[in-house]
Design a protein around this motif. Sequence first.
Motif, mmCIF file in Angstrom:
data_model
loop_
_atom_site.group_PDB
_atom_site.id
_atom_site.type_symbol
_atom_site.label_atom_id
_atom_site.label_comp_id
_atom_site.label_asym_id
_atom_site.label_seq_id
_atom_site.Cartn_x
_atom_site.Cartn_y
_atom_site.Cartn_z
ATOM 1 N N SER A 1 0.850 -1.337 -0.067
ATOM 2 C CA SER A 1 0.191 -0.012 -0.094
ATOM 3 C C SER A 1 0.652 1.176 -0.141
ATOM 4 O O SER A 1 0.496 2.204 -0.671
ATOM 5 N N GLN A 2 2.078 1.160 0.770
ATOM 6 C CA GLN A 2 2.833 2.328 0.789
ATOM 7 C C GLN A 2 3.619 2.523 -0.503
ATOM 8 O O GLN A 2 3.710 3.806 -1.153
ATOM 9 N N THR B 1 1.157 3.804 -3.034
ATOM 10 C CA THR B 1 0.793 5.306 -2.625
ATOM 11 C C THR B 1 1.828 6.200 -3.228
ATOM 12 O O THR B 1 1.359 7.357 -3.654
ATOM 13 N N LEU C 1 1.271 9.281 -5.730
ATOM 14 C CA LEU C 1 1.533 10.839 -5.079
ATOM 15 C C LEU C 1 2.437 11.343 -6.413
ATOM 16 O O LEU C 1 2.426 12.520 -6.139
ATOM 17 N N ASP D 1 -2.252 13.403 -5.109
ATOM 18 C CA ASP D 1 -2.590 13.658 -3.753
ATOM 19 C C ASP D 1 -3.994 13.547 -3.365
ATOM 20 O O ASP D 1 -4.569 12.975 -2.554
ATOM 21 N N ILE E 1 -5.272 10.107 -3.690
ATOM 22 C CA ILE E 1 -5.258 9.264 -2.330
ATOM 23 C C ILE E 1 -6.230 9.786 -1.275
ATOM 24 O O ILE E 1 -6.911 8.878 -0.616
ATOM 25 N N PHE F 1 -4.924 7.064 4.690
ATOM 26 C CA PHE F 1 -4.804 7.547 3.286
ATOM 27 C C PHE F 1 -5.231 9.097 2.989
ATOM 28 O O PHE F 1 -4.669 9.655 2.461
ATOM 29 N N ALA G 1 -2.055 10.777 4.148
ATOM 30 C CA ALA G 1 -1.054 10.589 3.274
ATOM 31 C C ALA G 1 -1.177 11.534 1.984
ATOM 32 O O ALA G 1 -0.355 12.288 1.379
ATOM 33 N N GLY G 2 -2.527 11.725 1.803
ATOM 34 C CA GLY G 2 -2.751 12.924 0.528
ATOM 35 C C GLY G 2 -2.511 14.122 0.830
ATOM 36 O O GLY G 2 -2.109 14.829 0.170
ATOM 37 N N ALA H 1 3.894 8.926 1.584
ATOM 38 C CA ALA H 1 3.381 7.727 1.590
ATOM 39 C C ALA H 1 3.411 6.908 2.702
ATOM 40 O O ALA H 1 2.601 5.994 2.999
ATOM 41 N N VAL I 1 0.448 6.068 5.255
ATOM 42 C CA VAL I 1 -0.217 4.895 4.909
ATOM 43 C C VAL I 1 0.054 3.563 5.912
ATOM 44 O O VAL I 1 1.300 3.360 6.033
#
Length: 276
Positions: free
Chosen positions: A141-142, A145, A149, A155, A158, A220, A223-224, A229, A232
């Motif tokens: 997931s990271q 992400t 990004l 962004d 996410i 998430f 993170a956005g 990232a 997450v």
Amino acid sequence: MSATDTLLSAVPQSPSAGIKTMARFGFAAIGIVYILMGVLALLAATGLGGGARPDREEAVQRLQDLPAGNIMLGLIAFGLLGYIVWRFTQAIRDTEDKGTGLKGVGTRLWYIASGLLYAGLALYAGRLALNGRTERGADTSQTLTAKVLGWPGGDWLIIILGVVIIGVAIFQVYRAYSGKFQKDVNASGLSANQEQLVYRAGQVGFTARGLVLAILGYFFVQAGQQSRASAVGGTGEAFDFLAEMGPVVLGTVAAGLVAYGLFMLVQARYPVLRGI
């Protein structure tokens, strides 16, 4: 009745035996994983966890320490694969009659996403069964992400994903208190008291699962907003987040996940699998 009608009536309308069996294995595998994950979280809440992190991979890895652990891991991997197959069957063949409208297509896409959520865990369990102890892979997931990004407007994508996950979490809680999950279990083989216990376990379980999903969605969104990232996290990070609120909160959610696991085991035993 015409010959054609007679012929059609002889065609089985329920899912094939193979797909039905795989679906039931899938429900059972998910039930076992959630029970183990909940127990690990309960141990962490009481300080008895020995530093083990209560996440899905750790839960699966604990099976290896049991007698015939590799066989159990292989069955878990097969079961999770069965769940993925069933979810894809639901989506492609529209077993729930959701239709081709916007809402129906969205629901069917969710079936696919729901199945794929367990793909990484199925692969991990399979590797453990075949190779013994193995290193955990990078946080997928990271990694994904970070790639998103890097896109223009990544962004915001996410953040939207996080909001969607939070929406799914809210729906889980709605399912818990609307009673819609009852249609997933064939209660004809249960007594009235047993049916009530299953209903309560489902309510508690779906609520706890919704809370964990809400935290994952929040990760998430963060993170956005931060274009980072590493913000997450998975279930392990979600339990860390809950632990910061105190052992009572973590223990309550952990007990809820055990209840969800038990509900899934009941669903494996008394499933409602609509026709394909």
